[in-house]
Design a protein around this motif. Structure first.
Motif, PDB file in Angstrom:
ATOM      1  N   GLN A  65       6.562   8.459   8.533  1.00  9.15           N
ATOM      2  CA  GLN A  65       5.177   8.465   8.051  1.00  9.15           C
ATOM      3  C   GLN A  65       4.371   9.564   8.745  1.00  9.15           C
ATOM      4  O   GLN A  65       4.460   9.717   9.959  1.00  9.15           O
ATOM      5  CB  GLN A  65       4.517   7.115   8.330  1.00  9.15           C
TER       6      GLN A  65
ATOM      7  N   ARG B 244      -1.531   4.914   4.420  1.00  7.18           N
ATOM      8  CA  ARG B 244      -2.837   4.313   4.156  1.00  7.18           C
ATOM      9  C   ARG B 244      -2.700   2.791   4.094  1.00  7.18           C
ATOM     10  O   ARG B 244      -1.791   2.259   3.465  1.00  7.18           O
ATOM     11  CB  ARG B 244      -3.419   4.844   2.853  1.00  7.18           C
ATOM     12  N   TRP B 245      -3.620   2.138   4.774  1.00  6.01           N
ATOM     13  CA  TRP B 245      -3.744   0.682   4.789  1.00  6.01           C
ATOM     14  C   TRP B 245      -2.532  -0.028   5.398  1.00  6.01           C
ATOM     15  O   TRP B 245      -1.901  -0.871   4.772  1.00  6.01           O
ATOM     16  CB  TRP B 245      -4.064   0.123   3.401  1.00  6.01           C
TER      17      TRP B 245
ATOM     18  N   SER C 135       0.858  -1.188   0.000  1.00  2.00           N
ATOM     19  CA  SER C 135       0.000   0.000   0.000  1.00  2.00           C
ATOM     20  C   SER C 135       0.887   1.228   0.000  1.00  2.00           C
ATOM     21  O   SER C 135       2.109   1.140   0.176  1.00  2.00           O
ATOM     22  CB  SER C 135      -0.934   0.033   1.214  1.00  2.00           C
TER      23      SER C 135
ATOM     24  N   GLY D 170      -3.927  10.621   7.606  1.00  2.00           N
ATOM     25  CA  GLY D 170      -4.196   9.692   6.512  1.00  2.00           C
ATOM     26  C   GLY D 170      -3.935   8.241   6.835  1.00  2.00           C
ATOM     27  O   GLY D 170      -4.093   7.379   5.974  1.00  2.00           O
ATOM     28  N   ALA D 171      -3.540   7.941   8.058  1.00  4.47           N
ATOM     29  CA  ALA D 171      -3.282   6.551   8.436  1.00  4.47           C
ATOM     30  C   ALA D 171      -4.588   5.783   8.564  1.00  4.47           C
ATOM     31  O   ALA D 171      -5.543   6.250   9.188  1.00  4.47           O
ATOM     32  CB  ALA D 171      -2.508   6.490   9.749  1.00  4.47           C
ATOM     33  N   THR D 172      -4.649   4.593   7.951  1.00  2.72           N
ATOM     34  CA  THR D 172      -5.812   3.717   8.062  1.00  2.72           C
ATOM     35  C   THR D 172      -5.320   2.298   8.321  1.00  2.72           C
ATOM     36  O   THR D 172      -4.160   1.978   8.070  1.00  2.72           O
ATOM     37  CB  THR D 172      -6.672   3.726   6.784  1.00  2.72           C
TER      38      THR D 172
ATOM     39  N   THR E  75      -3.246   2.741  -5.569  1.00  5.19           N
ATOM     40  CA  THR E  75      -2.535   2.155  -4.440  1.00  5.19           C
ATOM     41  C   THR E  75      -1.083   1.996  -4.888  1.00  5.19           C
ATOM     42  O   THR E  75      -0.632   2.675  -5.800  1.00  5.19           O
ATOM     43  CB  THR E  75      -3.161   0.818  -4.003  1.00  5.19           C
TER      44      THR E  75
ATOM     45  N   ASP F  49     -10.634   2.999  -3.584  1.00  2.00           N
ATOM     46  CA  ASP F  49      -9.465   3.848  -3.818  1.00  2.00           C
ATOM     47  C   ASP F  49      -9.145   3.908  -5.311  1.00  2.00           C
ATOM     48  O   ASP F  49      -9.232   2.898  -6.014  1.00  2.00           O
ATOM     49  CB  ASP F  49      -8.248   3.305  -3.073  1.00  2.00           C
TER      50      ASP F  49
ATOM     51  N   ALA G 208      -8.117  -1.701  -0.084  1.00  2.00           N
ATOM     52  CA  ALA G 208      -8.022  -0.613  -1.065  1.00  2.00           C
ATOM     53  C   ALA G 208      -9.105  -0.741  -2.124  1.00  2.00           C
ATOM     54  O   ALA G 208      -9.748   0.249  -2.506  1.00  2.00           O
ATOM     55  CB  ALA G 208      -6.638  -0.614  -1.708  1.00  2.00           C
TER      56      ALA G 208
END
Length: 320
Positions: A200, A120-121, A116, A204-206, A138, A135, A130
């Motif tokens: 990082q 994200r992810w 990813s 936006g972190a998921t 990716t 999305d 994703a």
């Protein structure tokens, strides 16, 4: 030519995603002193112990393989840490948590290939999530591992668009190749890349959670767009499911139709050789590839010859 700074590249991984990167390292001529992979697991109809894809690649190349069941205790790690430390340990979908002693053991630490565009992810199922989330793109991130869950500094990234008909299977193969290529670009000058690694951002972190058994069952009250994405995200594993007349069917392919109906979600509103039209919570879905228990994936026209479906019948979830 392999750079003077990095020569011995150990590898840790288990599934085909990792095996593609290992094949690339072998083909490029890197010295791989050993490979870590998960223990053999029962597989197939006979449930015989089967080696991981990474183990098969390593054995074919004559690379020593270690298969600890875990790395939590000092005893678990003893065999590994008595080996000469590699320059770097490349990790791809290994499946075991690396304790601090292992993370800091190689000269240049551990380099993870993550499927990813971090942050994200983070987590176990980035490809699935994703696609499921809709999305537009990716990619892969090479990350210097720390003790967090996919939280380490980013060494390099490569992005790719997600096609409208993308499945987890097709995206997996593209990302695996993309990650292997990115790894080969970075390794010759790894110390420089590590010095330029970026932390990082928190924004936006998921988290890409593992697929639960309940998620396999389609919730027909959801919009058709979301259901269609889930079918693609769960293809080829584990497959999305729904009950029809008490029979659990796997649903593999579908596309959204224009317009809406007034029937309850899950109701079959049309049946033809092109597919089975089902009312969703919002919009309609044309199912074009299905599978019955013990059968094969079939186009709708072939499926219907062996499993007739009538207008007015209703798909439900397990226990629904």
């Amino acid at each position: 030519m392999v750079a003077e700074e990095v020569r011995r590249v150990a590898f840790a991984g288990t599934p085909e995603f990792a095996a593609i990167a290992l094949r690339a390292l072998i083909a490029a001529g890197w010295e791989i002193p050993f490979v870590l992979t998960q223990p053999d697991r029962p597989a197939g109809r006979g449930m015989k112990l089967s080696p991981s894809p990474v183990k098969r690649v390593a054995q074919a190349a004559g690379i020593p393989v270690l298969q600890p069941a875990r790395l939590k205790s000092e005893e678990d790690r003893r065999e590994l840490l008595t080996l000469p430390a590699p320059d770097v340990l490349v990790v791809a979908a290994y499946g075991l948590i690396l304790p601090p002693e292992v993370l800091h053991w190689p000269r240049w630490g551990c380099l993870n290939i993550h499927a990813s565009l971090l942050p994200r992810w983070r987590g176990a199922a980035p490809i699935v999530r994703a696609i499921e989330a809709g999305d537009a793109e990716t990619g892969v991130t090479l990350m210097q591992m720390d003790e967090g869950l996919d939280t380490g500094p980013m060494v390099a990234k490569a992005a790719t668009p997600i096609a409208p008909d993308e499945t987890a299977g097709s995206l997996h193969d593209r990302l695996a190749a993309l990650g292997a290529g990115l790894l080969l670009q970075v390794l010759p000058e790894l110390p420089r890349h590590l010095a330029q690694a970026r932390a990082q951002p928190a924004e936006g972190a998921t988290y890409a959670a593992k697929i639960t058994p309940q998620e396999r069952w389609i919730d027909w009250s959801q919009p058709a767009e979301m259901i269609e994405r889930r079918l693609r995200a769960f293809d080829p594993h584990p497959g999305a499911q729904a009950l029809l007349c008490g029979v659990p069917l796997k649903l593999w392919r579908a596309h959204r139709l224009e317009g809406n109906g007034t029937e309850p979600p899950g109701t079959v509103t049309a049946v033809g050789p092109e597919g089975i039209t089902v009312q969703a919570g919002q919009g309609r879905l044309l199912l074009t590839e299905l599978q019955r228990p013990g059968g094969k994936r079939l186009p709708a026209a072939e499926f219907l010859r062996g499993f007739p479906i009538s207008i007015g019948e209703r798909f439900t979830v397990e226990g629904g």
